[in-house]
Design a protein around this motif. Structure first.
Motif: not given
Length: 410
Positions: A43-44, A47, A243, A259
């Motif tokens: 997970l960015r 996001n 993500n 994403y």
């Protein structure tokens, strides 16, 4: 830091594997009113859609969110990083220092500390960090397999209407069975899964009827879900990519945010030839849920994202007529790419292969994956991008034997 040091003072050091009795998680309480945010890992920080959804479901701006870094090899560092990110998106998050790898700590004592459990109980949400999911169950279950006080508090948050979020390992513990010490995907197909080794009990927030896996598309893990599901009798499996998150509400409505997307594996009509020596399965139903898609676990109905609702594909007007084949169906995103090419094609079938490297066990054994369109198969495409939603393709997997070596050098 003063609060953190006070919490850390509750801890000491000990270790034991969790008990593997699935029925210990059975609960007679009413169905939870809360939501799950199951993140496939990776997970960015940018996001915003996923982070904001977690904060919103926890109560909105200022929401108290308990962060469990239990899975991490570096719990304090991982926990503080997640707290920083949640707070950036409006939360008021705090660390729950219950972790096997936390230095100078007694995780069992901390897990049953009444004041720590009470702080969790009064939160609007819980976030489980990534790492090794076995560390989560080890830290939060007592030696007899019963729930610790802090885990009971997590369940109270969920029952009351709060959100339980988890990424990677924090996603794996969402189902009642999780991968524990898995082999490679291909080795799992060849050798199967054993209770207490490759698979073990999870924490079961999603219920006993749905299997969950993560890092799904980039690591080709859809194939390893099937032996595990067959072993434990699951009909439905959800595997989410990196993500990306599956948000599941109290009505058991699944929504894909983030994403990419998720795969749904349906084994309700699947059959196997148990007399055969190698793994095989027929009539698996596989679907790809893209960003914005929804699926009802209660009614088994799909709803494409709003941008695809008018983009239902017409089988009489296919985009392509070329044969569809993948020489490495377990490669990064290979399965979705094959499904996309098949659903908008005059071809009715597509083939994918999974083969071993020469140094792996049984290098002469591989598997053929046959994807077939049926009367129930349907696809949707967004007019804004080359993004597809693909529902109800049939999948059959059979073993194939190779003559080795493949190449003869003179």
């Amino acid at each position: 830091m003063r609060v953190l040091k006070t919490l850390l003072a509750y801890l000491g050091s000990a270790a034991l594997l969790c008990c593997a009795a699935g029925n210990l998680y059975a609960d007679e309480a009413p169905a939870p009113k809360g939501s799950l945010v199951i993140i496939g890992g990776g997970l960015r920080g940018d996001n915003a859609e996923v982070w904001q959804r977690i904060v919103q479901l926890a109560g909105g701006k200022g929401a108290r969110i308990a962060v469990f870094p239990s899975a991490s090899a570096y719990p304090e560092q991982a926990g503080l990083s997640i707290i920083k990110r949640l707070d950036q998106y409006g939360a008021n998050a705090f660390l729950v220092p219950v972790a096997v790898k936390l230095a100078d700590s007694d995780f069992r004592k901390a897990a049953d500390d009444a004041r720590l459990a009470d702080s969790v109980r009064h939160a609007g949400g819980v976030f489980f960090a990534g790492g090794d999911q076995a560390r989560i169950t080890r830290a939060l279950l007592r030696e007899d397999g019963q729930r610790s006080a802090t885990l009971d508090a997590v369940w109270e948050v969920y029952r009351r209407g709060g959100v339980i979020a988890g990424t990677s390992a924090g996603a794996a513990i969402m189902s009642s069975t999780m991968f524990y010490e898995p082999k490679t995907v291909l080795a799992t197909l060849k050798q199967g899964v054993t209770e207490g080794r490759e698979i073990a009990p999870g924490l079961g927030f999603i219920g006993d009827d749905v299997f969950v896996d993560q890092h799904l598309l980039v690591r080709g893990r859809f194939a390893r879900m099937i032996p595990a599901m067959l072993k434990k009798g699951y009909q439905i499996g959800l595997g989410v990519d990196e993500n990306t998150a599956m948000v599941i509400d109290s009505r058991r409505e699944v929504e894909i945010v983030g994403y990419t997307g998720a795969l749904l594996i349906d084994l309700s009509r699947a059959t196997t030839d148990e007399a055969a020596a190698e793994f095989n399965v027929k009539n698996v139903v596989i679907s790809y849920l893209d960003h914005g898609d929804k699926y009802s676990l209660a009614t088994r109905r799909y709803t494409p994202a709003p941008d695809k609702a008018a983009g239902k594909l017409d089988p009489a007007r296919p985009y392509s007529k070329m044969p569809v084949f993948s020489g490495d169906i377990l490669g990064s995103n290979a399965v979705v790419q094959l499904m996309e090419k098949l659903i908008d094609n005059s071809q009715e079938e597509a083939l994918g292969l999974a083969l071993s490297p020469p140094d792996e066990a049984s290098p002469d054994l591989g598997f053929e994956f046959k994807f077939t369109k049926t009367a129930d198969s349907v696809g949707y495409q967004s007019p804004m991008a080359e993004a597809y939603s693909i529902y109800n393709l049939r999948l059959d997997i059979r073993p194939i034997h190779l003559q080795l070596p493949l190449y003869q050098y003179k």
